[in-house]
Structure formats: C-alpha cells, structure tokens
Scaffold this motif. Sequence first.
Motif, short mmCIF file in Angstrom:
data_model
loop_
_atom_site.label_atom_id
_atom_site.label_comp_id
_atom_site.label_asym_id
_atom_site.label_seq_id
_atom_site.Cartn_x
_atom_site.Cartn_y
_atom_site.Cartn_z
N ALA A 65 1.21 -1.11 -0.55
CA ALA A 65 -0.06 0.29 0.02
C ALA A 65 0.61 1.35 0.04
CB ALA A 65 -1.37 0.05 1.02
N HIS A 66 1.75 1.54 0.75
CA HIS A 66 3.02 2.16 0.51
C HIS A 66 3.60 2.76 -0.75
CE1 HIS A 66 5.97 5.01 2.35
NE2 HIS A 66 6.63 4.46 2.11
N LEU A 67 4.07 1.25 -1.12
CA LEU A 67 5.14 1.45 -2.74
C LEU A 67 3.37 2.69 -3.44
CD1 LEU A 67 6.98 -1.35 -2.58
CD2 LEU A 67 7.99 1.00 -2.23
N THR A 68 2.46 1.88 -3.23
CA THR A 68 1.80 1.98 -4.20
C THR A 68 1.49 3.38 -4.43
OG1 THR A 68 0.59 -0.31 -4.33
CG2 THR A 68 -0.32 1.57 -5.01
N LYS A 69 1.38 3.95 -3.14
CA LYS A 69 0.84 5.33 -3.00
C LYS A 69 1.60 5.98 -2.69
CE LYS A 69 -2.85 4.67 0.54
NZ LYS A 69 -3.18 4.81 1.70
N GLU A 70 2.82 5.84 -3.08
CA GLU A 70 4.38 6.89 -3.31
C GLU A 70 3.97 6.56 -5.14
OE1 GLU A 70 6.43 8.70 -1.14
OE2 GLU A 70 4.56 8.19 -0.26
N ARG A 71 4.19 5.97 -5.64
CA ARG A 71 4.10 5.67 -7.43
C ARG A 71 3.04 6.84 -7.59
NH1 ARG A 71 6.07 -0.63 -8.05
NH2 ARG A 71 8.26 -0.18 -7.45
N MET A 72 1.75 6.58 -6.62
CA MET A 72 0.66 7.09 -7.72
C MET A 72 1.50 9.39 -6.97
SD MET A 72 -2.65 5.12 -6.08
CE MET A 72 -3.48 6.29 -6.60
N ARG A 73 1.68 9.31 -6.40
CA ARG A 73 2.17 10.71 -6.33
C ARG A 73 2.95 11.17 -6.69
NH1 ARG A 73 1.55 8.64 -0.02
NH2 ARG A 73 -0.59 9.60 0.57
N ALA A 74 3.84 10.60 -6.93
CA ALA A 74 5.24 10.62 -8.51
C ALA A 74 4.63 10.94 -9.32
CB ALA A 74 5.70 9.74 -7.64
N GLU A 75 3.64 10.06 -9.72
CA GLU A 75 2.94 10.40 -11.23
C GLU A 75 2.75 11.34 -11.68
OE1 GLU A 75 1.00 7.21 -14.68
OE2 GLU A 75 1.52 6.38 -12.71
N SER A 76 1.74 11.79 -9.85
CA SER A 76 0.66 12.93 -10.20
C SER A 76 1.79 14.18 -10.46
CB SER A 76 0.10 12.52 -9.91
OG SER A 76 -1.06 14.22 -9.06
N LYS A 77 2.81 14.14 -9.03
CA LYS A 77 3.82 15.81 -9.84
C LYS A 77 4.53 15.37 -10.31
CE LYS A 77 3.99 15.15 -4.14
NZ LYS A 77 5.36 14.77 -2.94
N THR A 78 5.42 14.62 -11.08
CA THR A 78 6.24 14.95 -12.39
C THR A 78 5.22 15.48 -13.29
OG1 THR A 78 7.36 12.99 -11.52
CG2 THR A 78 7.43 13.34 -14.01
#
Length: 229
Positions: A39-52
């Motif tokens: 859950a942590h890794l998935t949320k981090e990658r989703m946030r990274a995708e949105s920010k980038t």
Amino acid sequence: MVVIKQGAEAKLTLGEFGGKQCLIKERFVKHYRHPDLDAHLTKERMRAESKTSARCQAAGVNAPQILHMDLNERKIYMEYFEKSITAKDYINNVLPKVSDSAEREQRINKLTGEIGTCIGKMHTNNLIHGDLTTSNILLDPLETDDSSFRDYKLIMIDFGLSSWSQSSEVKGVDLYVLERSLLSTHSGIPNLFNSILDAYKAANTGNLTEIIAKFEEVRARGRKRTMVG
C-alpha cells in the motif's frame, strides 16, 4: 469500462470523470508483498506520477493532466488522448509506409529532435522519468493533421517510476535506459539515440558536461556486465 491495456503493474481503462471521458490507471495489489508495504509503495508511485505530470507541464513538457486520484482504490484519472499513438507504433508501423526516403528521414529527425528536447527540459528541471522508452511517449495528431501524423504534439506519459533529483548520475542512468530500449526495440534505425542526444544537449541548460560524463560511465559499466555475464 473498456480495457485499453493491461500490464504487470496496472491496467488502463476508459472511463469518465466530471462528465468527461478519461483514462483510468488502476495499479494492481502485489500479493507477494506485505500488505502495508504494498500500500505504501503504490501510494508513493501514484503521488510521484501526479507530481511529475504537473511539473512537466510547468517546465513546458506536454504530459497528461491528472483529473483525480483515489489512493484507496489505487486509481488515477487522467486526460485521454483518443487519436494518439505511441512513438513505438509510429516508428514501427507508420514510418515504414512513408515511401519517400527524404520525407522519412525528415520525420525521424523531427521525432528525435522533439524527444531529445523534452528530456532535456525535464532534466534541466531535475525531473527523472525512470522508464524512458518509445512506448511511454505519445504522438497526438493536431486537428490540421490528415491522419498521417505529419503534425502532432509529443506527450510524455507513465511517470510511475519518476522522481525529482539533481544527481547527474541519475540523469545519466535515465539516458542509458533510453539507449538500451532503443537498441532493443528499434535496432533497424541505429542512429536514433545519437540524434536524440544531440537535441538533448541543445535543450539541457543544467550541468550538461557532468551528466554526459556520468552517462558514459554508466554505459561503460553496462557493457562490462554484458561481457562478463
């Protein structure tokens, strides 16, 4: 919902948000991971995708607009480019149909120039893609185009492995990933990467000399691993 694509990490479906057609990217649960870690890794990658994606747009690089993000459902709702194709499909399926060799060469130069410029702008702004391949670049035809993809808007996509970094080595690795991908996917056009690199050098206003030096180091290590096995 119509499934557009499904891979090991996520599936893409057509959906709707705010009364507008959109693309929904849903990340899969990885059952081999501890649930909390997954859950942590998935949320981090989703946030990274949105920010980038947002940072790319601010840097003058076309990227999908993120319309909504549901971390609990593991879904990102983003802008959908209905008529677009990947740069991979363009190189493999559209360019071979161009009978005039001069026009084909002109189109290749245009494409490599735009790709190199986009990556140069990203790295100038310390944006690392993390998975640079021609499958992660879209060509969206302009309204004036006659479906031949002579005129298009180039769009960078799939920022799930993206990051923000000032490191010249990380940027060099980004370039190396692209080079290896091109050699594997488009071996019939050997000068693609060099043309992209020329445009990249012209667009990157950061620490270019150090980035290229680090890229050469990473490339040398890669070749050594290939020889040793």
